[in-house]
Design an enzyme around this catalytic site. Structure first.
Site, PDB file in Angstrom:
ATOM      1  N   GLU A 108       0.836  -1.196   0.000  1.00 25.95           N
ATOM      2  CA  GLU A 108       0.000   0.000   0.000  1.00 25.95           C
ATOM      3  C   GLU A 108       0.882   1.261   0.000  1.00 25.95           C
ATOM      4  O   GLU A 108       0.669   2.184  -0.783  1.00 25.95           O
ATOM      5  CB  GLU A 108      -0.862  -0.017   1.243  1.00 25.95           C
ATOM      6  CG  GLU A 108      -2.222   0.561   1.052  1.00 25.95           C
ATOM      7  CD  GLU A 108      -3.138  -0.022   2.103  1.00 25.95           C
ATOM      8  OE1 GLU A 108      -2.901   0.256   3.290  1.00 25.95           O
ATOM      9  OE2 GLU A 108      -4.059  -0.762   1.737  1.00 25.95           O
ATOM     10  N   CYS A 147       7.341  -9.647   6.640  1.00 28.31           N
ATOM     11  CA  CYS A 147       8.352 -10.182   7.554  1.00 28.31           C
ATOM     12  C   CYS A 147       7.720 -10.629   8.854  1.00 28.31           C
ATOM     13  O   CYS A 147       8.260 -11.460   9.566  1.00 28.31           O
ATOM     14  CB  CYS A 147       9.392  -9.123   7.861  1.00 28.31           C
ATOM     15  SG  CYS A 147      10.198  -8.535   6.398  1.00 28.31           S
TER      16      CYS A 147
END
Ligand SMILES: [Zn+2]
Length: 345
Positions: free
Chosen positions: A132, A190
């Site tokens: 985004e 992550c």
């Protein structure tokens, strides 16, 4: 260039493609980094050592113990003090090279502030951890006509590409299908898959090399391809990405992300936290801290940049602009109710 600078950067000046002329250009150039995590700490460390004129580091987060495995600018004391990453990075980078003007800005890049924060730099460095924000950077860079370097790493895999408005494919060419929706599978992070520090290092080093080429006046040397690698399997790849002739962003200049159509007020960030993007609301954090303590919050701590307290099993971190991160839940409703109770509705 003075004598000290000539000595300091001598090994880079000896590299014939850069030389004194290239170093002079670097010293006069600037860059802005968005997101100072695994990639951002490595790329800014290298660029500051290479002798950039000035650098702005934009990051919304604070240092946590789980960052230390890969975010090479930060130390245990930064995590203990919950320093914002932008501030910890600014301090460390100034100590690395006092000749570079370094400024850390604690902020979440949003459609409202993107142009203000990114305008005026010859290159934008990507250190973000989500698509985004990258698509917002892509929109802003295309709008401003400024190159930016896309970089991402997750697990043992990393990818990078230098994007030059009007000359190369953009991130939307790469990610968005015909109907303008983001390609699926791009949202692994992550926080869900983990990440090896080595792959973040490789990708950030390539990013620094590309930025050095751009800022020393050698766009002809840019690699011009999407480079990817997996340090676990040992597979390295580079592919040519063609421009999409109907690209929403770089052809039609339809900047959906910059217009804010995809900006959520509240979003899940990471494995166990929710961010509330409340803005335009200046808070007195000391006063709020007293009120939270009176309302049964525990471990209330203030530093100059944020307020943090626990409402077991949750931990809330509040920034002066009204933004907050609630740790311990992925449920926006819980985050919203804690926000209303301790900050205001
Ligand atoms: Zn495009």
């Amino acid at each position: 260039m003075n004598r000290d600078e000539r000595e300091r950067y001598s090994r880079q000046i000896l590299f014939s493609a850069i030389g004194e002329a290239g170093q002079e250009k670097l010293l006069a150039a600037g860059a802005v980094l968005v997101g100072c995590g695994a990639l951002g700490t490595v790329v800014t460390n290298l660029m500051v050592r290479a002798g950039l004129g000035h650098l702005v580091v934009v990051d919304r987060d604070f240092v946590e113990p789980s960052n230390l495995q890969r975010q090479t600018l930060f130390e245990e004391s930064d995590a203990r003090d919950a320093l914002p990453k932008a501030i910890a990075a600014e301090r460390r980078l100034r100590a690395v090279n006092s000749g570079v003007q370094v400024e850390g800005i604690v902020a979440d890049l949003t459609p409202d502030n993107a142009l203000d924060l990114l305008d005026g730099f010859p290159v934008i460095l990507d250190g973000t951890d989500n698509f985004e924000t990258r698509l917002l950077v892509n929109d802003a860079a295309l709008f401003l006509g400024v190159p930016w370097i896309y970089a991402a790493a997750v697990g043992s895999y990393g990818v990078t590409m230098t994007i030059r408005p009007g000359k190369t494919a953009c991130l939307a060419c790469l990610l968005e299908s015909e109907n303008g929706k983001s390609a699926s599978g791009a949202e692994d992070t992550c926080d869900t898959l983990g990440v090896l520090n080595s792959v973040a290092g490789i990708i950030a080093c390539v990013e620094a090399a590309e930025a050095t080429k751009l800022l020393s006046g050698h766009p002809e040397a840019l690699n011009g391809r999407l480079l990817s690698c997996d340090v676990w399997t040992g597979k390295f790849q580079s592919i040519r990405v063609e421009r999409n002739p109907n690209c929403r962003a770089c052809v039609q200049r339809n900047f959906l992300y910059l217009e804010g159509r995809f900006q959520p007020r509240i979003s899940v960030c990471g494995r166990d936290s929710v961010q509330i993007h409340e803005r335009r609301r200046a808070l007195d954090l000391r006063e709020l801290g007293h009120r939270a303590a009176a309302a049964s919050a525990s471990d209330v701590r203030n530093n100059d940049f944020l307020l943090r307290f626990r409402v077991a099993p949750y931990e809330m971190t509040v920034f002066p602009d009204g933004r907050a991160i609630v740790k311990g839940t992925q449920d926006p409703a819980i985050a919203r109710s804690l926000y209303a109770r301790y900050i205001g509705s």
